[in-house]
Design a protein around this motif. Structure first.
Motif, short mmCIF file in Angstrom:
data_model
loop_
_atom_site.label_atom_id
_atom_site.label_comp_id
_atom_site.label_asym_id
_atom_site.label_seq_id
_atom_site.Cartn_x
_atom_site.Cartn_y
_atom_site.Cartn_z
N GLU A 28 0.81 -1.21 0.00
CA GLU A 28 0.00 0.00 0.00
C GLU A 28 0.85 1.27 0.00
OE1 GLU A 28 -2.72 -0.41 3.25
OE2 GLU A 28 -4.00 -1.80 2.14
N ASN A 29 1.97 1.26 0.72
CA ASN A 29 2.83 2.44 0.76
C ASN A 29 3.58 2.65 -0.55
OD1 ASN A 29 2.07 2.99 3.35
ND2 ASN A 29 3.84 2.04 4.28
N GLN A 30 3.64 1.64 -1.41
CA GLN A 30 4.34 1.77 -2.67
C GLN A 30 3.44 2.32 -3.78
OE1 GLN A 30 4.86 -1.07 -0.61
NE2 GLN A 30 6.62 0.10 0.06
N ILE A 31 2.16 2.52 -3.50
CA ILE A 31 1.22 3.01 -4.51
C ILE A 31 1.38 4.51 -4.74
CG2 ILE A 31 -1.23 3.37 -5.04
CD1 ILE A 31 -1.84 0.80 -3.60
N PHE A 32 1.67 5.25 -3.67
CA PHE A 32 1.70 6.71 -3.74
C PHE A 32 3.05 7.26 -3.30
CE2 PHE A 32 -2.70 5.54 -2.75
CZ PHE A 32 -3.35 6.12 -3.83
N THR A 33 3.35 8.45 -3.79
CA THR A 33 4.50 9.23 -3.33
C THR A 33 3.96 10.36 -2.48
OG1 THR A 33 5.72 8.74 -5.36
CG2 THR A 33 6.46 10.63 -4.06
N THR A 34 4.46 10.48 -1.27
CA THR A 34 4.01 11.57 -0.40
C THR A 34 4.96 12.76 -0.51
OG1 THR A 34 5.21 10.69 1.48
CG2 THR A 34 2.92 10.00 1.25
N HIS A 35 4.42 13.93 -0.28
CA HIS A 35 5.21 15.16 -0.37
C HIS A 35 5.14 15.92 0.95
CE1 HIS A 35 5.90 14.63 -4.64
NE2 HIS A 35 4.67 14.21 -4.71
N THR A 36 6.18 16.68 1.23
CA THR A 36 6.25 17.42 2.48
C THR A 36 5.77 18.86 2.35
OG1 THR A 36 8.54 18.00 2.02
CG2 THR A 36 8.14 16.01 3.34
N LEU A 37 5.27 19.23 1.19
CA LEU A 37 4.78 20.59 0.97
C LEU A 37 3.74 20.94 2.03
CD1 LEU A 37 4.79 23.06 -0.95
CD2 LEU A 37 2.89 21.98 -2.14
N LEU A 38 3.90 22.06 2.68
CA LEU A 38 3.00 22.54 3.73
C LEU A 38 2.90 21.55 4.90
CD1 LEU A 38 0.11 23.90 1.49
CD2 LEU A 38 1.96 25.22 2.51
N GLY A 39 3.99 20.83 5.15
CA GLY A 39 4.00 19.81 6.19
C GLY A 39 3.64 20.34 7.56
N GLY A 40 4.18 21.50 7.94
CA GLY A 40 3.89 22.08 9.25
C GLY A 40 2.41 22.40 9.40
N LEU A 41 1.82 22.99 8.37
CA LEU A 41 0.39 23.33 8.41
C LEU A 41 -0.45 22.06 8.49
CD1 LEU A 41 -1.95 25.34 8.19
CD2 LEU A 41 -1.75 25.12 5.68
N ARG A 42 -0.09 21.03 7.72
CA ARG A 42 -0.84 19.77 7.73
C ARG A 42 -0.75 19.07 9.09
NH1 ARG A 42 2.07 17.71 3.02
NH2 ARG A 42 1.71 15.68 3.93
N ARG A 43 0.44 19.12 9.72
CA ARG A 43 0.59 18.52 11.06
C ARG A 43 -0.24 19.27 12.10
NH1 ARG A 43 5.59 17.54 9.04
NH2 ARG A 43 6.50 19.45 9.80
N MET A 44 -0.28 20.60 11.99
CA MET A 44 -1.06 21.39 12.93
C MET A 44 -2.55 21.07 12.78
SD MET A 44 -1.45 25.50 13.33
CE MET A 44 -2.51 25.62 11.91
N ILE A 45 -3.04 20.95 11.55
CA ILE A 45 -4.43 20.59 11.32
C ILE A 45 -4.72 19.21 11.88
CG2 ILE A 45 -6.11 20.02 9.51
CD1 ILE A 45 -4.86 22.34 7.87
N ALA A 46 -3.80 18.27 11.65
CA ALA A 46 -3.99 16.90 12.14
C ALA A 46 -4.02 16.87 13.66
CB ALA A 46 -2.88 16.00 11.61
N LYS A 47 -3.18 17.65 14.30
CA LYS A 47 -3.11 17.66 15.76
C LYS A 47 -4.38 18.26 16.36
CE LYS A 47 -0.39 19.34 19.64
NZ LYS A 47 0.78 20.09 20.05
N HIS A 48 -4.84 19.37 15.81
CA HIS A 48 -5.96 20.08 16.42
C HIS A 48 -7.33 19.56 15.98
CE1 HIS A 48 -3.42 22.87 18.53
NE2 HIS A 48 -2.75 23.10 17.41
N LEU A 49 -7.44 19.14 14.73
CA LEU A 49 -8.73 18.68 14.22
C LEU A 49 -8.82 17.16 14.13
CD1 LEU A 49 -9.31 21.29 11.36
CD2 LEU A 49 -10.13 21.34 13.73
N ARG A 50 -7.70 16.46 14.39
CA ARG A 50 -7.64 15.00 14.31
C ARG A 50 -8.02 14.50 12.92
NH1 ARG A 50 -5.41 12.71 18.44
NH2 ARG A 50 -6.83 11.42 19.57
N VAL A 51 -7.61 15.27 11.89
CA VAL A 51 -7.87 14.91 10.50
C VAL A 51 -6.55 15.01 9.74
CG1 VAL A 51 -9.08 15.57 8.39
CG2 VAL A 51 -10.23 15.78 10.58
N GLY A 52 -6.18 13.94 9.08
CA GLY A 52 -4.95 13.95 8.28
C GLY A 52 -5.22 14.47 6.88
N LEU A 53 -4.33 15.30 6.39
CA LEU A 53 -4.44 15.83 5.03
C LEU A 53 -3.18 15.47 4.24
CD1 LEU A 53 -5.79 19.39 5.89
CD2 LEU A 53 -7.10 17.44 5.07
N PRO A 54 -3.10 14.24 3.77
CA PRO A 54 -1.90 13.85 3.03
C PRO A 54 -1.86 14.50 1.65
CG PRO A 54 -3.49 12.09 2.97
CD PRO A 54 -4.06 13.16 3.87
#
Length: 143
Positions: A28-54
């Protein structure tokens, strides 16, 4: 593999006297390439809203995904109407993690690229903003 801090799926299985069947999806991890663009903002959203935005893009190469089922873990047999204790839930979580590791160790060489299989499987427990590894070394010999 990431497990939520409260292990709600285990608590529910114990309350309803249901077994848990571990499942691991190879590739499953070999299907997609993940990017770190806006990583800090995405981590903050995940922490506060408990929603991941890959931010992911599909890989152009064909990848096979194989799901493998493990041995059922008995969560039933409780004779009390009280909710399971944290210690009871932790014991089942350790068995669950050990079975996932057994599945990975047994099948990784068949379904993953060698460089990925060599990395092994890490099971971590998400807890209050930090990752706490589950120690399953003592459980491995019991399975």
């Amino acid at each position: 593999v990431y497990l939520q801090h409260n292990l709600g799926f285990i608590r529910l299985a114990m309350i309803h006297n249901l077994d848990i069947v571990p499942l691991y999806g190879f590739g499953e991890n070999q299907i997609f390439t993940t990017h770190t663009l806006l990583g800090g903002l995405r981590r903050m959203i995940a922490k506060h809203l408990r929603v991941g935005l890959p931010l992911i893009l599909p890989r152009l190469a064909s990848t096979h995904v194989q799901h493998v089922f493990g041995r059922p873990i008995a969560c039933g047999g409780r004779t009390t109407c009280n909710p399971p204790t944290d210690a009871e839930v932790e014991a089942i979580a350790e068995l669950y993690a050990a079975e996932l590791r057994r599945l990975f160790d047994e099948h990784a060489h068949k379904w993953l690229p060698p460089e990925v299989a060599r990395q092994g499987l890490r099971v971590v427990r998400i807890g209050h903003g930090s990752l706490d590894p589950l120690d399953t070394r003592s459980i491995r010999s019991k399975l």
